[in-house]
Design a protein around this motif. Structure first.
Motif, PDB file in Angstrom:
ATOM      1  N   VAL A 263       0.852  -1.187   0.000  1.00 54.29           N
ATOM      2  CA  VAL A 263       0.000   0.000   0.000  1.00 54.29           C
ATOM      3  C   VAL A 263       0.888   1.237   0.000  1.00 54.29           C
ATOM      4  CG1 VAL A 263      -1.713   1.315   1.342  1.00 54.29           C
ATOM      5  CG2 VAL A 263      -1.847  -1.187   1.255  1.00 54.29           C
ATOM      6  N   LEU A 264       0.560   2.176  -0.878  1.00 53.61           N
ATOM      7  CA  LEU A 264       1.238   3.470  -0.870  1.00 53.61           C
ATOM      8  C   LEU A 264       0.249   4.529  -0.392  1.00 53.61           C
ATOM      9  CD1 LEU A 264       3.364   5.648  -1.713  1.00 53.61           C
ATOM     10  CD2 LEU A 264       2.403   5.523  -4.023  1.00 53.61           C
ATOM     11  N   VAL A 265       0.678   5.383   0.520  1.00 55.33           N
ATOM     12  CA  VAL A 265      -0.134   6.542   0.899  1.00 55.33           C
ATOM     13  C   VAL A 265       0.708   7.775   0.600  1.00 55.33           C
ATOM     14  CG1 VAL A 265      -1.537   7.622   2.688  1.00 55.33           C
ATOM     15  CG2 VAL A 265      -1.118   5.163   2.781  1.00 55.33           C
ATOM     16  N   THR A 266       0.173   8.659  -0.214  1.00 57.34           N
ATOM     17  CA  THR A 266       0.933   9.849  -0.617  1.00 57.34           C
ATOM     18  C   THR A 266       0.016  11.062  -0.650  1.00 57.34           C
ATOM     19  OG1 THR A 266       2.242  10.865  -2.385  1.00 57.34           O
ATOM     20  CG2 THR A 266       0.546   9.286  -3.065  1.00 57.34           C
ATOM     21  N   ASP A 267       0.621  12.233  -0.468  1.00 57.97           N
ATOM     22  CA  ASP A 267      -0.179  13.458  -0.588  1.00 57.97           C
ATOM     23  C   ASP A 267      -0.111  14.025  -2.007  1.00 57.97           C
ATOM     24  OD1 ASP A 267       2.473  14.174  -0.497  1.00 57.97           O
ATOM     25  OD2 ASP A 267       2.183  15.895   0.833  1.00 57.97           O
ATOM     26  N   SER A 268       0.512  13.272  -2.925  1.00 57.04           N
ATOM     27  CA  SER A 268       0.682  13.776  -4.286  1.00 57.04           C
ATOM     28  C   SER A 268      -0.059  12.906  -5.294  1.00 57.04           C
ATOM     29  CB  SER A 268       2.176  13.805  -4.618  1.00 57.04           C
ATOM     30  OG  SER A 268       2.367  13.795  -6.009  1.00 57.04           O
ATOM     31  N   ALA A 269      -1.078  13.484  -5.939  1.00 55.18           N
ATOM     32  CA  ALA A 269      -1.834  12.738  -6.947  1.00 55.18           C
ATOM     33  C   ALA A 269      -0.931  12.389  -8.127  1.00 55.18           C
ATOM     34  CB  ALA A 269      -3.043  13.544  -7.410  1.00 55.18           C
ATOM     35  N   ALA A 270       0.018  13.283  -8.420  1.00 56.56           N
ATOM     36  CA  ALA A 270       0.925  13.026  -9.539  1.00 56.56           C
ATOM     37  C   ALA A 270       1.799  11.811  -9.250  1.00 56.56           C
ATOM     38  CB  ALA A 270       1.799  14.257  -9.790  1.00 56.56           C
ATOM     39  N   LEU A 271       2.321  11.750  -8.026  1.00 55.97           N
ATOM     40  CA  LEU A 271       3.147  10.582  -7.663  1.00 55.97           C
ATOM     41  C   LEU A 271       2.310   9.312  -7.754  1.00 55.97           C
ATOM     42  CD1 LEU A 271       6.100   9.833  -6.501  1.00 55.97           C
ATOM     43  CD2 LEU A 271       4.815   9.317  -4.425  1.00 55.97           C
TER      44      LEU A 271
END
Lengths: 431, 431
Positions: A263-271
């Motif tokens: 699972v990845l959690v990121t604040d960047s939609a681009a990433l």
């Protein structure tokens, strides 16, 4: 393809969902345990013939055969095993605890002794899951705890032998006895004892569904380390991470097991989108691409969080086995991490480093149990024992408190056991 | 009458025998858990009506009602509770552990953080087993560990209320919330959460067969302390002991429960016979004589050992919950004791002292599990979390070891996750 979920648009249930456990093997395992308990070695040999396709005359792999395995193991691996063992021991020795003693007036003496378990069983899976790293991670803390005898069990190959790399790892970290038997039947042997295999006090080590169920069923009769679920990684990454690197970290977990979760959690939609593409690009290059594909499609998730702070909240709720904090200032977040087995800080700390080499243990709480349980450590191989000594004078001062407390709880026998010691009839004889 | 067995003439099986566990309540408990999971408070109220005979509108006992209970509790008991709480805290604070950190060259930083569990559920039995001492023994180590919220559950009496002495104990040791619900349904509420009762991370505390089975079934969903069996004492006594005192100590355990077991091991045949007679003489004087009679006749044993050394061997094999060493020089034997929950040294240290007042915990491993498990302690209310930080330079030095190790295990994705960080294509972007 790995799914992308937006925190703002997704209900929490879907974000936190874990796959349900697989079908129960409770009944077949119960039957195997009963057979081994009743018929010992004879049952072990029958199951080994049926499940591993080998007819064995002896179950123990003697020291000569262990040495031979050690000598024929891969020399490069042996060298790395020595180095890894040293690092693992250096980390775990900080976990060794002392007994303590409290000495009060009137000669009161109380304390807690820390004692090693006498004999421990170590399960090592066979086939493609025969990992020498697991032998080190389970055995080294036991040795540091002072366990007197470590008995390893592992299923034999078709040729009746244990892989040399496993025997080498066993020799390097000081396993005392090796038995070629696997599955639920090996767990039963360690729990009850047979003619060849001694009964142990605790069973540790990973295994398939049958082994996990068997450990669950014998728990109470012996100690067990944990009932481990599928492996998990959660990566928190900011927008400055290279998507290819994040993808590689997710895939390193996915290749373990079709039930593994990455699972990845990121604040960047681009990433998020770039990692999704990079996973697709890299996945076909893996040796274990079929396993990784199943895991990514079934359990893979990319969550676009509203901020890094909510990303940390999501991680705490999921309580992952492995947590990577691939952000610029990872130490700024460490105090906020409440639930995780092992945390990997910064961009230069792939989880694989912890699987093999860094020093911390790789046997970690899964399925959200990091909320209340801990990585395997020296603590798992010791037990504590309390002791109390009172002089007559000290007991006399405590007498009324203990006696009255007991009476308030309706336990007059408890009160009597204190009061009788001050009964004049027995006074002289109780020094 | 308590039986006398001679070590030299009795087979080991009979010496070490324990009563088989009672009938299974697996199915009814499974049904209760499912109902509470599905229907929350509604199910709790139905079960409380059915099992406790009370119709409740609210499940929580508010702070006002706790204060009222505290004020109406027995003043002498309250005073003793304060004193006992102080002693228990003084002992358990020695168990509080620090986190550790290892800092190596190239900026490597690794360690283990010790974190309190966030929320813990404490089960307190009702009826005659509503022991204020249990509230202290379970709550104080949790507070010392730093647990943020302790939720107590206990069945209401016929009047819908909790006994004032229990509420007083809860207030003295800092229980945060109190709920009047008991049995398997209370365990379910703590494990899954309901509208009124929050989900906890771990459930501790003693209970009847339904409670024990429920804890077993929710284990994994939440942590549990242990699945406790009937209480046990083993007294090792030399020929100089007063038989009346030894008999009183045996009876203090026997009065707990018809399934409790009281065993004496002595090297003196004369003492054996005298204790047998003294037990018969004292038993009828107990308030709980029917319970003690059942326990003594069913599970009581006096073993005449060939020497005090073999007495210790027998004790280690039985691994009792409580062990009294009523001998002249008790410290001479302490190093030989390998398996016991709590050891009481010398002639002035009746087990009842440890139940209430001395300081060490009274929640102890039963049924021989002292071979591998420990008294309840601060450790039960914390979890450990590992962390690792590597700089790029440190990772570079480890790269070949990790990557090759992973490849030898057939995990190319693990190797890639390290190697990709040194791929020139990404070199600039990974600081």
């Amino acid at each position: 393809m790995i799914r992308i979920l937006k925190e703002a648009e997704t209900n929490r249930g879907e974000i936190f969902a874990r796959e349900d456990p697989v079908d129960s093997v409770e009944e077949p395992v119960r039957a195997i345990l009963a057979q081994v308990k009743a018929r010992g070695d004879e049952a072990l040999k029958e199951y080994t013939k049926a499940f591993d396709g080998v007819e064995l005359t002896s179950l123990e792999v003697g020291p000569g055969a262990v040495d031979e395995g050690f000598r024929s193991a891969d020399p490069l691996l042996v060298e790395i095993l020595y180095r890894a063992a040293e690092r693992i021991a250096a980390f775990h020795q900080h976990q060794v605890r002392n007994s303590f003693l409290v000495n009060e007036e009137d000669g009161i003496l109380m304390g807690q002794k820390v004692l090693p378990l006498a004999r421990v069983g170590l399960y090592v899976p066979g086939g493609t899951a025969a990992y020498p790293s697991s032998v080190l991670m389970n055995c080294i803390p036991a040795k540091l705890a002072g366990v007197k005898e470590i008995c390893m069990v592992t299923p034999p190959g078709k040729n009746g032998k244990i892989p040399p790399n496993i025997l080498a790892a066993a020799r390097i970290c000081g396993v005392d006895r090796v038995f070629r038997v696997g599955g639920a039947q090996a767990v039963a042997a360690l729990a009850y004892g047979t003619e060849s295999i001694p009964k142990v006090d605790k069973i540790v080590g990973p295994g398939n569904q049958f082994v996990a169920e068997a450990k669950k069923q014998v728990f109470g009769q012996v100690g067990i380390d944990m009932v481990a679920g599928p492996s998990e990684i959660l990566v928190i990454a900011d927008g400055k991470c290279r998507p290819e690197i994040v993808a590689a970290d997710l895939l390193s977990q996915a290749e373990h097991d079709p039930n593994a979760s990455a699972v990845l959690v990121t604040d960047s939609a681009a990433l998020a989108e770039a990692v999704q593409a990079a996973v697709e690009e890299q996945l076909p290059k893996l040796l274990r691409k079929d396993i990784a594909r199943a895991s990514i499609d079934r359990n893979g998730k990319i969550i676009v969080a509203q901020s890094l702070d909510t990303a940390v909240e999501i991680a705490n709720e999921i309580a992952p086995e492995h947590l990577e904090l691939c952000v610029e200032q990872p130490f700024d977040y460490l105090d906020k991490i409440q639930n995780a087995g092992s945390v990997f800080l910064g961009r230069n700390c792939p989880e694989a480093l912890g699987d093999y080499f860094a020093g911390p243990n790789h046997t970690l709480p899964t399925s959200g149990t990091a909320r209340f349980s801990s990585p395997l450590s020296v603590d798992d191989f010791v037990k504590k024992m309390q002791y109390t000594y009172y002089t007559k004078r000290a007991l006399e001062k405590a007498q009324m408190s203990v006696s009255n407390f007991a009476k308030k709880e309706g336990l007059t026998g408890h009160a009597r056991s204190v009061d009788i010691r001050f009964d004049p009839a027995f006074a002289e004889e109780t020094p």
